[in-house]
Write an enzyme that holds these catalytic residues in place. Structure first.
Site, PDB file in Angstrom:
ATOM      1  N   SER A  37       0.583  -1.005   0.404  1.00 35.45           N
ATOM      2  CA  SER A  37       0.380  -0.004  -0.326  1.00 35.45           C
ATOM      3  C   SER A  37       1.270   0.829   0.130  1.00 35.45           C
ATOM      4  O   SER A  37       1.632   0.804   1.377  1.00 35.45           O
ATOM      5  CB  SER A  37      -1.151   0.417   1.215  1.00 35.45           C
ATOM      6  OG  SER A  37      -2.114   0.762   0.826  1.00 35.45           O
ATOM      7  N   LYS A  61      -0.797  -0.849  -4.566  1.00 30.72           N
ATOM      8  CA  LYS A  61      -2.275  -0.448  -4.267  1.00 30.72           C
ATOM      9  C   LYS A  61      -1.924   1.264  -3.593  1.00 30.72           C
ATOM     10  O   LYS A  61      -0.365   1.673  -3.678  1.00 30.72           O
ATOM     11  CB  LYS A  61      -2.785  -1.064  -2.663  1.00 30.72           C
ATOM     12  CG  LYS A  61      -4.076  -0.693  -2.744  1.00 30.72           C
ATOM     13  CD  LYS A  61      -4.676  -0.652  -1.432  1.00 30.72           C
ATOM     14  CE  LYS A  61      -4.324  -0.619  -0.102  1.00 30.72           C
ATOM     15  NZ  LYS A  61      -4.525   0.831   0.068  1.00 30.72           N
ATOM     16  N   HIS A  63      -3.316   4.837  -3.256  1.00 31.57           N
ATOM     17  CA  HIS A  63      -4.633   5.517  -3.408  1.00 31.57           C
ATOM     18  C   HIS A  63      -4.197   7.067  -4.153  1.00 31.57           C
ATOM     19  O   HIS A  63      -3.775   8.400  -3.822  1.00 31.57           O
ATOM     20  CB  HIS A  63      -4.520   6.423  -1.762  1.00 31.57           C
ATOM     21  CG  HIS A  63      -5.348   5.690  -1.025  1.00 31.57           C
ATOM     22  ND1 HIS A  63      -6.612   5.476  -0.685  1.00 31.57           N
ATOM     23  CD2 HIS A  63      -4.952   4.938  -0.127  1.00 31.57           C
ATOM     24  CE1 HIS A  63      -6.575   3.990   0.212  1.00 31.57           C
ATOM     25  NE2 HIS A  63      -5.902   4.004   0.474  1.00 31.57           N
ATOM     26  N   LYS A  94     -12.110   2.398  -3.568  1.00 28.71           N
ATOM     27  CA  LYS A  94     -13.615   1.981  -3.006  1.00 28.71           C
ATOM     28  C   LYS A  94     -14.917   3.283  -2.992  1.00 28.71           C
ATOM     29  O   LYS A  94     -15.609   4.077  -2.103  1.00 28.71           O
ATOM     30  CB  LYS A  94     -13.334   3.234  -1.321  1.00 28.71           C
ATOM     31  CG  LYS A  94     -12.284   2.135  -0.385  1.00 28.71           C
ATOM     32  CD  LYS A  94     -12.238   2.035   0.758  1.00 28.71           C
ATOM     33  CE  LYS A  94     -10.973   1.500   1.479  1.00 28.71           C
ATOM     34  NZ  LYS A  94      -9.721   1.920   1.544  1.00 28.71           N
ATOM     35  N   ASP A  97     -20.920   4.755  -4.505  1.00 28.61           N
ATOM     36  CA  ASP A  97     -22.410   6.152  -5.384  1.00 28.61           C
ATOM     37  C   ASP A  97     -22.974   5.288  -5.855  1.00 28.61           C
ATOM     38  O   ASP A  97     -23.232   3.271  -6.458  1.00 28.61           O
ATOM     39  CB  ASP A  97     -21.823   7.177  -5.749  1.00 28.61           C
ATOM     40  CG  ASP A  97     -22.741   7.760  -5.553  1.00 28.61           C
ATOM     41  OD1 ASP A  97     -23.620   7.760  -5.042  1.00 28.61           O
ATOM     42  OD2 ASP A  97     -22.363   9.284  -5.563  1.00 28.61           O
ATOM     43  N   GLN A 210      -7.255   1.755  13.142  1.00 25.57           N
ATOM     44  CA  GLN A 210      -6.602   0.757  12.127  1.00 25.57           C
ATOM     45  C   GLN A 210      -6.323  -0.172  13.369  1.00 25.57           C
ATOM     46  O   GLN A 210      -5.873  -0.271  14.517  1.00 25.57           O
ATOM     47  CB  GLN A 210      -5.383   1.743  11.175  1.00 25.57           C
ATOM     48  CG  GLN A 210      -4.381   0.349  10.944  1.00 25.57           C
ATOM     49  CD  GLN A 210      -6.188  -0.427   9.722  1.00 25.57           C
ATOM     50  OE1 GLN A 210      -6.345  -1.003   9.892  1.00 25.57           O
ATOM     51  NE2 GLN A 210      -5.087  -0.600   8.082  1.00 25.57           N
ATOM     52  N   GLN A 211      -6.552  -1.670  12.972  1.00 22.74           N
ATOM     53  CA  GLN A 211      -5.867  -2.721  13.374  1.00 22.74           C
ATOM     54  C   GLN A 211      -5.366  -3.650  12.690  1.00 22.74           C
ATOM     55  O   GLN A 211      -6.041  -3.967  11.560  1.00 22.74           O
ATOM     56  CB  GLN A 211      -7.525  -3.155  13.822  1.00 22.74           C
ATOM     57  CG  GLN A 211      -8.316  -2.552  15.010  1.00 22.74           C
ATOM     58  CD  GLN A 211      -9.602  -3.330  15.278  1.00 22.74           C
ATOM     59  OE1 GLN A 211      -9.852  -3.537  16.848  1.00 22.74           O
ATOM     60  NE2 GLN A 211      -9.894  -3.538  14.523  1.00 22.74           N
ATOM     61  N   TYR A 212      -4.418  -4.050  13.085  1.00 27.59           N
ATOM     62  CA  TYR A 212      -3.031  -5.078  12.558  1.00 27.59           C
ATOM     63  C   TYR A 212      -3.328  -6.601  13.340  1.00 27.59           C
ATOM     64  O   TYR A 212      -3.343  -6.409  14.486  1.00 27.59           O
ATOM     65  CB  TYR A 212      -1.554  -4.348  12.765  1.00 27.59           C
ATOM     66  CG  TYR A 212      -1.610  -2.881  12.655  1.00 27.59           C
ATOM     67  CD1 TYR A 212      -1.045  -3.313  10.876  1.00 27.59           C
ATOM     68  CD2 TYR A 212      -1.451  -1.918  12.734  1.00 27.59           C
ATOM     69  CE1 TYR A 212      -1.528  -1.872   9.910  1.00 27.59           C
ATOM     70  CE2 TYR A 212      -1.142  -0.608  12.170  1.00 27.59           C
ATOM     71  CZ  TYR A 212      -1.230  -0.381  10.637  1.00 27.59           C
ATOM     72  OH  TYR A 212      -1.339   0.773   9.912  1.00 27.59           O
ATOM     73  N   ARG A 231       2.513   1.283   5.952  1.00 25.92           N
ATOM     74  CA  ARG A 231       3.308   1.616   6.940  1.00 25.92           C
ATOM     75  C   ARG A 231       4.002   0.956   7.613  1.00 25.92           C
ATOM     76  O   ARG A 231       5.499   1.315   7.551  1.00 25.92           O
ATOM     77  CB  ARG A 231       2.365   2.745   8.342  1.00 25.92           C
ATOM     78  CG  ARG A 231       2.100   3.970   7.524  1.00 25.92           C
ATOM     79  CD  ARG A 231       0.815   4.478   8.971  1.00 25.92           C
ATOM     80  NE  ARG A 231      -0.297   4.185   8.474  1.00 25.92           N
ATOM     81  CZ  ARG A 231      -1.286   3.809   9.538  1.00 25.92           C
ATOM     82  NH1 ARG A 231      -1.246   5.165  10.160  1.00 25.92           N
ATOM     83  NH2 ARG A 231      -2.295   3.688   9.558  1.00 25.92           N
TER      84      ARG A 231
END
Ligand code: 5BU
Length: 259
Positions: A37, A61, A63, A94, A97, A210-212, A231
């Site tokens: 990411s 990935k 953004h 993501k 709509d 965030q959960q890892y 990260r």
């Protein structure tokens, strides 16, 4: 009953969509289930990351809307690096709509995502029209979509019935939807990809929900296919070394499924 785990080669053979077939083949060939990411804010950083980490990943990935100096040149370079290092580009847009709007967001605007992103993802919340809209733009270009069936963040509403309905929506559109963003295996169809964000070498949280989970937890216990790491790599003192560690941890966990 003995549960038979299929290899990437066997999974690829079961895929009817060229992109999932290609992804499983890359995973085997490069011996990696790691997706980077690349959440950086400039074109130069994104290019640098893609080139240095490219050898260790199956998916990059992006953004794209967090890049400050987006240009057509960035897309051209990114596409060359995808060819050079043999990885798939996944824009984590993501979409969320109605079909008519996502069509324009996917094919138009300043990013023209459908022209360069192999894979995009979509929330199930609008209902199946979102897939129909995206498909109208992406299908002829051989693009594919992942359904957001679960999220890694604390308190997510994507659970229980919502998750089950998202899976049904995906499975009803296998000509365009090739899998899920999820935190565990959701489909027994060997062609369906499971990709899991929220991965670091030590379990934990980030202060913003965030959960890892660890690569081993994700691949071994949750039976997902691809670990998505941001990260854990990008903020490391040595991103290339970190990428190698995640690649190794993820691939070892995959190999251990056959012991
Ligand atoms: P991290 O730095 O490894 O925490 O980055 C995770 C990335 O995955 C980041 O780009 C998120 O936008 C993305 N993500 C996520 O963390 N959790 C989710 O449920 C989904 C995407 Br969907």
């Amino acid at each position: 009953e003995v549960k038979k785990v299929l290899t990437y080669v066997e999974r690829a053979a079961q895929c009817t969509h060229p992109l999932s077939k290609r992804l499983f083949s890359i995973m085997q060939e490069k011996r990696t289930n790691l997706a980077l990411s690349a959440d950086v804010n400039t074109a130069a950083e994104l290019i640098q990351m893609a080139d240095s980490i490219g050898p260790y990943i199956c998916v990059l990935k992006t953004h794209i809307d967090i890049i400050e100096d987006f240009s057509a040149d960035l897309i051209q370079k990114l596409s060359s690096l995808a060819a050079k290092h043999n990885f798939i580009i996944f824009e984590d847009r993501k979409f969320a709509d109605i079909g008519n709007t996502v069509k324009q967001q996917y094919g138009g605007g300043m990013y023209r995502i459908s022209e360069w992103a192999d894979i995009i993802n979509a929330h199930a919340v609008p209902g199946p029209g979102i897939i129909q809209g995206l498909k109208e733009v992406g299908a002829t270009k051989n693009r594919a979509c992942l359904m957001l069936a679960q999220m890694s963040s604390k308190g997510t509403l994507a659970k229980d019935t919502y998750t089950a309905e998202s899976v049904k929506m995906a499975e009803g559109n296998k000509d365009f939807v090739i899998g899920f963003i999820c935190t565990e295996k959701l489909s027994s169809d060997p062609a369906m990809l499971h990709m899991t964000p929220g991965v670091q070498l030590s379990a934990g949280v980030d202060g913003l929900g965030q959960q890892y989970l660890t690569p081993q937890e994700v691949i071994t216990n949750r039976e997902s296919d691809v670990i998505i790491v941001g990260r854990g790599i990008t903020q490391s003192a040595n991103p290339m070394q970190a990428a190698k560690e995640y690649q190794e941890a993820g691939f070892l966990a995959y190999q251990a499924l056959f012991n």
